[in-house]
Write a protein that holds these residues in place. Structure first.
Motif, short mmCIF file in Angstrom:
data_model
loop_
_atom_site.label_atom_id
_atom_site.label_comp_id
_atom_site.label_asym_id
_atom_site.label_seq_id
_atom_site.Cartn_x
_atom_site.Cartn_y
_atom_site.Cartn_z
N ARG A 168 44.85 -6.80 13.41
CA ARG A 168 43.45 -7.21 13.48
C ARG A 168 42.80 -6.78 12.16
O ARG A 168 42.17 -5.74 12.05
CB ARG A 168 42.77 -6.57 14.68
CG ARG A 168 43.48 -6.93 15.99
CD ARG A 168 42.97 -6.11 17.14
NE ARG A 168 43.97 -6.05 18.21
CZ ARG A 168 43.85 -5.33 19.32
NH1 ARG A 168 42.75 -4.62 19.51
NH2 ARG A 168 44.79 -5.32 20.22
N SER A 169 42.97 -7.61 11.17
CA SER A 169 42.76 -7.20 9.77
C SER A 169 41.35 -6.73 9.48
O SER A 169 41.16 -5.73 8.76
CB SER A 169 43.13 -8.35 8.84
OG SER A 169 42.39 -9.51 9.16
N ALA A 170 40.33 -7.40 9.99
CA ALA A 170 38.95 -6.99 9.66
C ALA A 170 38.64 -5.61 10.22
O ALA A 170 38.13 -4.73 9.52
CB ALA A 170 37.97 -8.02 10.19
N ALA A 171 38.98 -5.41 11.50
CA ALA A 171 38.70 -4.11 12.13
C ALA A 171 39.57 -3.02 11.52
O ALA A 171 39.10 -1.90 11.27
CB ALA A 171 38.94 -4.20 13.63
N TRP A 172 40.85 -3.34 11.26
CA TRP A 172 41.74 -2.32 10.67
C TRP A 172 41.28 -1.95 9.27
O TRP A 172 41.29 -0.78 8.90
CB TRP A 172 43.17 -2.82 10.65
CG TRP A 172 44.15 -1.78 10.18
CD1 TRP A 172 44.81 -1.74 9.00
CD2 TRP A 172 44.54 -0.60 10.89
NE1 TRP A 172 45.61 -0.62 8.91
CE2 TRP A 172 45.46 0.11 10.07
CE3 TRP A 172 44.22 -0.07 12.14
CZ2 TRP A 172 46.04 1.30 10.46
CZ3 TRP A 172 44.80 1.14 12.53
CH2 TRP A 172 45.70 1.80 11.69
N GLY A 173 40.84 -2.92 8.50
CA GLY A 173 40.33 -2.62 7.16
C GLY A 173 39.10 -1.73 7.20
O GLY A 173 38.95 -0.83 6.37
N ALA A 174 38.22 -1.96 8.18
CA ALA A 174 37.03 -1.12 8.32
C ALA A 174 37.42 0.31 8.67
O ALA A 174 36.84 1.28 8.16
CB ALA A 174 36.10 -1.69 9.38
N LEU A 175 38.41 0.47 9.56
CA LEU A 175 38.86 1.81 9.93
C LEU A 175 39.48 2.52 8.74
O LEU A 175 39.19 3.70 8.48
CB LEU A 175 39.86 1.73 11.08
CG LEU A 175 40.49 3.06 11.51
CD1 LEU A 175 39.42 4.05 11.96
CD2 LEU A 175 41.52 2.84 12.61
N LEU A 176 40.35 1.85 7.99
CA LEU A 176 40.95 2.47 6.80
C LEU A 176 39.88 2.92 5.82
O LEU A 176 40.00 3.98 5.19
CB LEU A 176 41.93 1.50 6.13
CG LEU A 176 43.26 1.25 6.82
CD1 LEU A 176 44.12 0.33 5.96
CD2 LEU A 176 44.01 2.55 7.12
N ALA A 177 38.82 2.11 5.66
CA ALA A 177 37.75 2.48 4.74
C ALA A 177 37.07 3.77 5.18
O ALA A 177 36.70 4.60 4.35
CB ALA A 177 36.73 1.34 4.65
N GLN A 178 36.93 3.95 6.49
CA GLN A 178 36.31 5.18 6.98
C GLN A 178 37.22 6.39 6.79
O GLN A 178 36.75 7.49 6.48
CB GLN A 178 35.95 5.01 8.46
CG GLN A 178 34.83 4.02 8.66
CD GLN A 178 34.51 3.79 10.12
OE1 GLN A 178 33.74 2.91 10.44
NE2 GLN A 178 35.09 4.57 11.01
N LEU A 179 38.52 6.20 6.97
CA LEU A 179 39.45 7.29 6.72
C LEU A 179 39.46 7.65 5.23
O LEU A 179 39.47 8.84 4.86
CB LEU A 179 40.86 6.90 7.18
CG LEU A 179 41.02 6.55 8.66
CD1 LEU A 179 42.47 6.15 8.95
CD2 LEU A 179 40.60 7.72 9.55
N GLN A 180 39.45 6.63 4.38
CA GLN A 180 39.41 6.87 2.93
C GLN A 180 38.18 7.64 2.51
O GLN A 180 38.23 8.48 1.60
CB GLN A 180 39.38 5.53 2.19
CG GLN A 180 40.64 4.72 2.24
CD GLN A 180 40.38 3.31 1.71
OE1 GLN A 180 40.76 2.34 2.36
NE2 GLN A 180 39.73 3.19 0.58
N ALA A 181 37.04 7.36 3.16
CA ALA A 181 35.79 7.98 2.75
C ALA A 181 35.86 9.50 2.83
O ALA A 181 35.31 10.21 1.98
CB ALA A 181 34.65 7.45 3.62
N GLY A 182 36.53 10.02 3.85
CA GLY A 182 36.67 11.47 3.97
C GLY A 182 37.86 12.01 3.21
O GLY A 182 37.80 13.12 2.65
#
Length: 400
Positions: A226-240
């Motif tokens: 689920r590329s859009a949702a997965w990309g959003a989650l990865l962005a949040q993990l990257q932020a921290g």
């Protein structure tokens, strides 16, 4: 179901010192096998509280989530308990026991950690299991001039990271381990009543299966598609974490969850799986601690796995000595029962070090060997730029 959620903050200016209404908490469910972990855990929590405040006031309160008040073993701590969390756990155990691979851990109450999110009189809570040393020997909470971290470019403190977390939309910051994308033995949280209620509802109603997790959300690899949702989650993990998208995905790919493509990993049917499902996948309010080198010099040491070093089964010279050298109350004229036990264990280890040929006088349970796993240096602090990197979302938005 959609759970109510307040608007997410946009971020704000940082100020000196630790944030107000900050707590350091643990969970003790009353089992005797963990009671004597309280003295060293509490000592390290008070040390971290004092060091993080940096002489500027605003020390964190030490909190023990427990049905029993053991203030003699953990002085100057607040003891709290939530019967509603316990009751929801009992319902969950009756529904899913035998479905997962977590067995005894399910009954032992790891899901009681959701009580952290009910501590709404605090702005932030640092949670650590009883087998976590929050202030290992030689630990510092800021990169002092001249230290290796400072020379490598780390220019932020424990307080900076805490304030960055508070200014962000994240409600939890944790770190992955070999099995799970979040090890719930140590995490930062912002208590919210709606999170606690969502967890209680899930314990009472959510289904779980090894193949598709909670409420049929899907296998780990199906979720990634689920590329859009997965990309959003990865962005949040990257932020921290301060990682690139490729590096972030690599951490996920190394977990047992991902390699096995199922939810049967350690903790997958209890705390680690449910935290990942509700906080990271469903509501998208989770991030990671800073994982990029150079890391901040602060870390905790997690004595995960078995045997636990405060029990006689874990009294090997190697594992027990690492833990018991931190033993806090040598020299007290009237030590508590647990401190007296820890002191006696330490004396046994010292005697064995002096005379490795104790022979038949050595108890059968004493092993002079590398018995058990070494403590894991568990990263904790997110990048202080977490708030600036956090993707803004509308209230009630869900990822998966």
């Amino acid at each position: 179901p959609t759970y109510p959620r307040p608007s997410l903050p946009e971020g704000g200016p940082m100020s000196a010192g630790m944030p107000d209404r900050f707590a350091i908490a643990t969970l003790w469910d009353g089992r005797g096998s963990y009671e004597c972990a309280l003295p060293i855990w509490c000592k390290s929590a008070h040390q971290l509280s004092a060091a993080a405040a940096g002489g500027e006031g605003g020390r964190a309160e030490v909190v023990v989530i427990s049905p029993q008040n053991m203030s003699m073993e953990c002085p100057n701590a607040r003891f709290v308990w939530r019967n509603d969390t316990l009751h929801a756990l009992q319902v969950y155990v009756s529904r899913v026991e035998g479905a997962g691979s977590d067995g005894k851990a399910l009954r032992d109450g790891a899901l009681l950690k959701w009580s952290v999110f009910a501590l709404t009189d605090y702005a932030a809570v640092l949670y650590a299991d009883l087998d976590v040393d929050l202030f290992p020997p030689g630990m510092v909470v800021r990169a002092e001039p001249g230290t290796k971290a400072a020379k490598e470019g780390v220019d932020w403190s424990f307080a900076d990271a805490a304030r960055g977390f508070l200014a962000s939309g994240a409600l939890i910051v944790g770190a992955p381990d070999y099995a799970s994308p979040i090890n719930t033995g140590l995490f930062f949280a912002k208590p919210q009543a709606w999170v606690h209620q969502a967890a209680l509802r899930c314990m009472r109603r959510c289904s779980w299966s090894r193949g598709s997790g909670f409420d049929g959300v899907g296998s780990p690899r199906e979720i990634m598609k689920r590329s859009a949702a997965w990309g959003a989650l990865l962005a949040q993990l990257q932020a921290g974490a301060g990682l690139t998208p490729k590096e972030t995905q690599a951490y996920i790919d190394r977990t047992s969850m991902q390699t096995g493509n199922n939810w049967g990993y350690v903790g997958g049917s209890i705390d680690q799986g449910m935290f990942w499902h509700l906080l990271y996948l469903r509501h998208g309010v989770g991030s990671w601690a800073a994982l990029r080198y150079p890391r901040h010099p602060y870390y905790a040491e997690h004595f995960w796995s078995s045997p636990k070093p405060w029990r006689r089964e874990g009294m090997s010279k190697w594992r027990g000595d690492v833990y018991l050298r931190r033993q806090p109350m040598v020299g007290l004229s009237q030590p508590t029962r647990c401190v007296a036990k820890l002191m006696a264990m330490r004396r046994t280890i010292n005697a064995h070090v002096r005379n490795s040929t104790l022979g038949r006088h050595v108890p059968h349970w004493f092993k002079f060997s590398r018995h058990g796993m070494e403590p894991w240096r568990h990263p904790l602090l997110p990048s202080p730029r977490l708030a600036a990197s956090w993707r803004a979302r509308t209230p009630h938005e869900t990822l998966f």
